[in-house]
Design a protein around this motif. Structure first.
Motif, PDB file in Angstrom:
ATOM      1  N   ALA A  65       0.863  -1.125  -0.067  1.00  0.00           N
ATOM      2  CA  ALA A  65      -0.150   0.103  -0.146  1.00  0.00           C
ATOM      3  C   ALA A  65       1.026   1.191  -0.197  1.00  0.00           C
ATOM      4  CB  ALA A  65      -1.018   0.033   1.314  1.00  0.00           C
ATOM      5  N   ALA A  66       0.432   2.279  -0.795  1.00  0.00           N
ATOM      6  CA  ALA A  66       1.293   3.485  -1.032  1.00  0.00           C
ATOM      7  C   ALA A  66       0.334   4.662  -0.631  1.00  0.00           C
ATOM      8  CB  ALA A  66       1.727   3.714  -2.429  1.00  0.00           C
ATOM      9  N   PRO A  67       0.689   5.250   0.632  1.00  0.00           N
ATOM     10  CA  PRO A  67      -0.224   6.533   0.808  1.00  0.00           C
ATOM     11  C   PRO A  67       0.240   7.771   0.021  1.00  0.00           C
ATOM     12  CG  PRO A  67       1.528   6.158   2.420  1.00  0.00           C
ATOM     13  CD  PRO A  67       1.548   4.822   1.311  1.00  0.00           C
ATOM     14  N   HIS A  68      -0.714   8.542  -0.263  1.00  0.00           N
ATOM     15  CA  HIS A  68      -0.523   9.685  -0.940  1.00  0.00           C
ATOM     16  C   HIS A  68       0.049  10.677  -0.097  1.00  0.00           C
ATOM     17  CE1 HIS A  68      -3.148   9.335  -4.809  1.00  0.00           C
ATOM     18  NE2 HIS A  68      -2.717   8.173  -4.301  1.00  0.00           N
ATOM     19  N   LEU A  69       0.874  11.510  -0.402  1.00  0.00           N
ATOM     20  CA  LEU A  69       1.641  12.524   0.682  1.00  0.00           C
ATOM     21  C   LEU A  69       1.646  13.681   0.137  1.00  0.00           C
ATOM     22  CD1 LEU A  69       2.652  13.236   3.366  1.00  0.00           C
ATOM     23  CD2 LEU A  69       4.953  12.485   2.327  1.00  0.00           C
ATOM     24  N   SER A  70       0.892  15.137   0.488  1.00  0.00           N
ATOM     25  CA  SER A  70       0.711  16.269  -0.112  1.00  0.00           C
ATOM     26  C   SER A  70       1.726  17.169   0.845  1.00  0.00           C
ATOM     27  CB  SER A  70      -0.447  16.777  -0.434  1.00  0.00           C
ATOM     28  OG  SER A  70      -1.017  17.379   0.865  1.00  0.00           O
ATOM     29  N   CYS A  71       2.474  18.049   0.185  1.00  0.00           N
ATOM     30  CA  CYS A  71       3.225  19.060   0.939  1.00  0.00           C
ATOM     31  C   CYS A  71       2.571  20.480   0.812  1.00  0.00           C
ATOM     32  CB  CYS A  71       4.796  19.193   0.054  1.00  0.00           C
ATOM     33  SG  CYS A  71       4.384  19.860  -1.485  1.00  0.00           S
ATOM     34  N   ILE A  72       1.546  20.884   0.441  1.00  0.00           N
ATOM     35  CA  ILE A  72       0.927  22.035   0.461  1.00  0.00           C
ATOM     36  C   ILE A  72       0.505  22.246   1.672  1.00  0.00           C
ATOM     37  CG2 ILE A  72      -1.311  21.483  -0.223  1.00  0.00           C
ATOM     38  CD1 ILE A  72       0.744  24.335  -1.955  1.00  0.00           C
ATOM     39  N   LEU A 108       1.000  28.176   2.238  1.00  0.00           N
ATOM     40  CA  LEU A 108       1.491  27.188   1.105  1.00  0.00           C
ATOM     41  C   LEU A 108       2.237  26.177   2.063  1.00  0.00           C
ATOM     42  CD1 LEU A 108       2.244  29.167  -1.882  1.00  0.00           C
ATOM     43  CD2 LEU A 108       0.207  27.847  -1.598  1.00  0.00           C
ATOM     44  N   GLY A 109       3.154  26.455   3.120  1.00  0.00           N
ATOM     45  CA  GLY A 109       4.070  25.629   3.529  1.00  0.00           C
ATOM     46  C   GLY A 109       5.267  25.734   3.045  1.00  0.00           C
ATOM     47  N   GLU A 110       6.389  24.889   3.631  1.00  0.00           N
ATOM     48  CA  GLU A 110       7.879  24.914   3.361  1.00  0.00           C
ATOM     49  C   GLU A 110       8.071  24.385   1.940  1.00  0.00           C
ATOM     50  OE1 GLU A 110      10.601  24.830   6.811  1.00  0.00           O
ATOM     51  OE2 GLU A 110       8.743  23.816   7.610  1.00  0.00           O
ATOM     52  N   CYS A 111       7.374  23.399   1.844  1.00  0.00           N
ATOM     53  CA  CYS A 111       7.561  22.816   0.334  1.00  0.00           C
ATOM     54  C   CYS A 111       6.413  23.058  -0.634  1.00  0.00           C
ATOM     55  CB  CYS A 111       7.699  21.230   0.570  1.00  0.00           C
ATOM     56  SG  CYS A 111       9.009  20.447   1.394  1.00  0.00           S
ATOM     57  N   ARG A 112       6.758  23.903  -1.374  1.00  0.00           N
ATOM     58  CA  ARG A 112       5.481  24.507  -2.244  1.00  0.00           C
ATOM     59  C   ARG A 112       5.152  23.699  -3.594  1.00  0.00           C
ATOM     60  NH1 ARG A 112       5.255  30.944  -1.817  1.00  0.00           N
ATOM     61  NH2 ARG A 112       5.656  30.945   0.476  1.00  0.00           N
ATOM     62  N   HIS A 113       6.333  22.828  -3.818  1.00  0.00           N
ATOM     63  CA  HIS A 113       6.023  22.103  -5.216  1.00  0.00           C
ATOM     64  C   HIS A 113       6.088  20.698  -4.959  1.00  0.00           C
ATOM     65  CE1 HIS A 113       5.796  25.799  -7.289  1.00  0.00           C
ATOM     66  NE2 HIS A 113       6.932  26.210  -6.767  1.00  0.00           N
ATOM     67  N   ALA A 114       5.890  19.806  -5.754  1.00  0.00           N
ATOM     68  CA  ALA A 114       5.804  18.321  -5.835  1.00  0.00           C
ATOM     69  C   ALA A 114       7.688  18.037  -5.673  1.00  0.00           C
ATOM     70  CB  ALA A 114       5.309  17.610  -6.708  1.00  0.00           C
ATOM     71  N   SER A 115       8.245  18.671  -6.667  1.00  0.00           N
ATOM     72  CA  SER A 115       9.723  18.326  -6.794  1.00  0.00           C
ATOM     73  C   SER A 115      10.449  18.867  -5.456  1.00  0.00           C
ATOM     74  CB  SER A 115      10.365  19.458  -7.977  1.00  0.00           C
ATOM     75  OG  SER A 115       9.942  20.833  -7.497  1.00  0.00           O
ATOM     76  N   ASP A 116      10.049  19.719  -4.631  1.00  0.00           N
ATOM     77  CA  ASP A 116      10.489  19.966  -3.253  1.00  0.00           C
ATOM     78  C   ASP A 116      10.375  18.958  -2.407  1.00  0.00           C
ATOM     79  OD1 ASP A 116      11.100  22.445  -4.236  1.00  0.00           O
ATOM     80  OD2 ASP A 116       9.267  23.430  -3.496  1.00  0.00           O
TER      81      ASP A 116
END
Length: 280
Positions: A65-72, A108-116
């Motif tokens: 199982a792979a959880p989705h993780l968002s940074c925004i 927005l948080g400290e990681c604003r993009h998926a690449s971050d």
């Protein structure tokens, strides 16, 4: 022999009835022997606790199982704590996304993009996690331009992603062009097409409007013409999506990732037509 590997996406249920429905769905789809299953979250990570609970239950059932993780909207400390919990529970597969801001949230948080986020996961955990990222064959609805969207995709892959899953689409040419364009930018990881079974016209059009997926006019008009005839919608949708999958497999897609919406019937029917699950 199954043609290629398949995987399924679920969302964490919010009610006890939803929990039971997902267990039944998971039980039926597990017989198709997916490579893995993924579990989404709400905007801004609002159901992250439910995501963890759902993932752990699926792991106990023997599924990867792979959880989705968002940074925004999340701090690095927030992300660090979530990743450490996943690692402590033996989770080694993550779907890393920018995510959407919940309404009313402006931070927005400290990681604003998926690449971050991908870079952060690699810096914190090395190669522990297999990282999936998202791709948009018909371009992200907020992208400045197709070129800018492709460059963003290449950037997050090169930050350390192992593979990518696309937004769903009904035009196979859009997928193959996206793959070709990505390869020209140096993207070498597998790009797995996302597949949306068609079961409900109104729901499909609403989802597609929100995520930027195009429903070809001929498909939309046919679905609209069926009105409330759910069986006709289901039968037509089954034909359309099965044919799409057959072409994708024939022309080299590395896998199929199904957006199940926590229902088994449509996804199971498509997969069985493709040759999965026979004798399982």
């Amino acid at each position: 022999m199954n043609p290629i590997e398949i995987s399924f996406e679920f969302f964490p249920p919010k009610t006890s009835e939803g929990v039971e429905k997902l267990r039944a769905t998971r039980g039926q789809l597990a017989r198709l022997k997916p490579k893995f299953v993924s579990v989404t979250f709400g905007a801004g990570g609002s159901t992250q606790e439910g995501t963890l609970d759902t993932v752990l239950e699926m792991v106990k059932d023997g599924l990867e199982a792979a959880p989705h993780l968002s940074c925004i909207g999340s701090s690095k400390d927030d992300l660090r704590a979530i990743l450490e919990r996943y690692r402590a529970n033996g989770i080694r597969h993550i779907v890393a996304l920018r995510g959407d801001l919940p309404s009313g949230m402006v931070e927005l948080g400290e990681c604003r993009h998926a690449s971050d986020l991908v870079s952060f996961i690699r810096a914190e955990h090395g190669d522990w996690f297999w990282i999936e990222v998202a791709g948009y064959p018909e371009y992200h609805p907020q992208a400045r331009s197709p070129r800018h969207d492709l460059e963003n995709f290449a950037r997050k892959v090169k930050a350390g992603a192992n593979s990518a899953i696309t937004q769903y689409f009904f035009n196979a040419d859009a997928y193959f062009r996206f793959v070709d364009d990505s390869r020209k930018l140096g993207v070498e990881v597998p790009i797995v097409p996302g597949i949306m079974p068609i079961t409900n016209y109104t729901q499909l059009m609403r989802f597609s409007e929100n995520c930027g997926a195009e429903v070809p006019r001929w498909i939309a008009r046919r679905l609209e013409s069926f009105g409330d005839d759910r069986e006709a919608i289901r039968a037509f949708g089954l034909d359309v999506v099965t044919q799409l999958c057959e072409r994708l497999v024939k022309e080299g897609a590395p896998g199929l990732h199904f957006y199940t919406l926590n229902g088994a019937a449509a996804t199971k029917a498509i997969c069985e037509r493709l040759g999965y699950g026979h004798g399982a």
